[in-house]
Motif scaffolding. Sequence first.
Motif, PDB file in Angstrom:
ATOM      1  N   LYS A  45       0.950  -1.101   0.173  1.00 27.95           N
ATOM      2  CA  LYS A  45       0.052  -0.214   0.069  1.00 27.95           C
ATOM      3  C   LYS A  45       0.818   1.453  -0.083  1.00 27.95           C
ATOM      4  O   LYS A  45       0.503   2.197  -0.737  1.00 27.95           O
ATOM      5  CB  LYS A  45      -0.814  -0.225   1.187  1.00 27.95           C
ATOM      6  N   LYS A  46       2.038   1.290   0.876  1.00 34.52           N
ATOM      7  CA  LYS A  46       2.860   2.185   0.779  1.00 34.52           C
ATOM      8  C   LYS A  46       3.499   2.557  -0.567  1.00 34.52           C
ATOM      9  O   LYS A  46       3.556   3.798  -0.980  1.00 34.52           O
ATOM     10  CB  LYS A  46       4.128   2.189   1.866  1.00 34.52           C
ATOM     11  N   LEU A  47       4.042   1.479  -1.118  1.00 37.17           N
ATOM     12  CA  LEU A  47       4.503   1.587  -2.508  1.00 37.17           C
ATOM     13  C   LEU A  47       3.432   2.014  -3.697  1.00 37.17           C
ATOM     14  O   LEU A  47       3.853   3.078  -4.427  1.00 37.17           O
ATOM     15  CB  LEU A  47       5.113   0.244  -3.031  1.00 37.17           C
ATOM     16  N   GLU A  48       2.445   1.485  -3.530  1.00 33.99           N
ATOM     17  CA  GLU A  48       1.149   1.870  -4.293  1.00 33.99           C
ATOM     18  C   GLU A  48       1.138   3.607  -4.196  1.00 33.99           C
ATOM     19  O   GLU A  48       0.897   4.278  -5.073  1.00 33.99           O
ATOM     20  CB  GLU A  48       0.061   1.349  -4.151  1.00 33.99           C
ATOM     21  N   ARG A  49       0.939   3.931  -2.986  1.00 32.03           N
ATOM     22  CA  ARG A  49       0.642   5.315  -2.816  1.00 32.03           C
ATOM     23  C   ARG A  49       1.915   6.324  -3.268  1.00 32.03           C
ATOM     24  O   ARG A  49       1.678   7.311  -4.069  1.00 32.03           O
ATOM     25  CB  ARG A  49       0.468   5.711  -1.486  1.00 32.03           C
ATOM     26  N   GLY A  50       3.250   5.774  -3.031  1.00 27.62           N
ATOM     27  CA  GLY A  50       4.250   6.546  -3.401  1.00 27.62           C
ATOM     28  C   GLY A  50       4.417   6.745  -4.918  1.00 27.62           C
ATOM     29  O   GLY A  50       4.686   7.573  -5.532  1.00 27.62           O
ATOM     30  N   ILE A  51       4.115   5.133  -5.459  1.00 31.48           N
ATOM     31  CA  ILE A  51       4.354   5.389  -7.046  1.00 31.48           C
ATOM     32  C   ILE A  51       3.111   6.211  -7.740  1.00 31.48           C
ATOM     33  O   ILE A  51       3.490   6.879  -8.538  1.00 31.48           O
ATOM     34  CB  ILE A  51       4.273   4.040  -7.535  1.00 31.48           C
ATOM     35  N   ASN A  52       2.052   6.389  -7.090  1.00 33.88           N
ATOM     36  CA  ASN A  52       0.970   7.134  -7.557  1.00 33.88           C
ATOM     37  C   ASN A  52       1.123   8.637  -7.574  1.00 33.88           C
ATOM     38  O   ASN A  52       0.743   9.637  -8.040  1.00 33.88           O
ATOM     39  CB  ASN A  52      -0.382   6.718  -7.236  1.00 33.88           C
ATOM     40  N   SER A  53       2.035   9.068  -6.515  1.00 31.55           N
ATOM     41  CA  SER A  53       2.322  10.501  -6.061  1.00 31.55           C
ATOM     42  C   SER A  53       3.549  10.936  -7.143  1.00 31.55           C
ATOM     43  O   SER A  53       3.650  12.022  -7.176  1.00 31.55           O
ATOM     44  CB  SER A  53       2.943  10.536  -4.730  1.00 31.55           C
ATOM     45  N   LEU A  54       4.134  10.049  -7.719  1.00 29.88           N
ATOM     46  CA  LEU A  54       5.164  10.384  -8.630  1.00 29.88           C
ATOM     47  C   LEU A  54       4.633  10.993 -10.170  1.00 29.88           C
ATOM     48  O   LEU A  54       3.651  11.019 -10.484  1.00 29.88           O
ATOM     49  CB  LEU A  54       6.044   9.374  -9.197  1.00 29.88           C
TER      50      LEU A  54
END
Length: 131
Positions: free
Chosen positions: A96-105
């Motif tokens: 979930k953290k990775l998904e949020r991080g990637i989506n914010s890029l």
Amino acid sequence: MLNKNLMFLRFINTKMRPIIEQINLSEQLREIYGSNLVEKVDTINELSKVAKIKNKDIKAKGKYKSVLKISSKQLDSIIKVYRKCFNKKGSGGKLKKLERGINSLEISDSLKKEIIFFEKNKENILKDIRS
């Protein structure tokens, strides 16, 4: 009669479901990654492995940039997200953290989708690509 129906359902559940799921995954892979499926999957897999190793210089940046069609700055931001999410001791919520991080890029939506899909289905994708 009931026993035969139960045996048939058990057969479908154990033998047919994995085949259907594998076909569905293959279709999703082709839909998400397009024609250069193997190259992109291998690149994202290598990138995620290398990024998870602390203090590791990435020597193949040029290859990653050309396959993923991104700039050095975007590649560095993806690596930072991976490192932030996977180099911590706690194991909960990494995806979930990775998904949020990637989506914010600031990268293309298609690349975001490719990375997140890969991380969610990593084991099955690698098994499918290798077979």
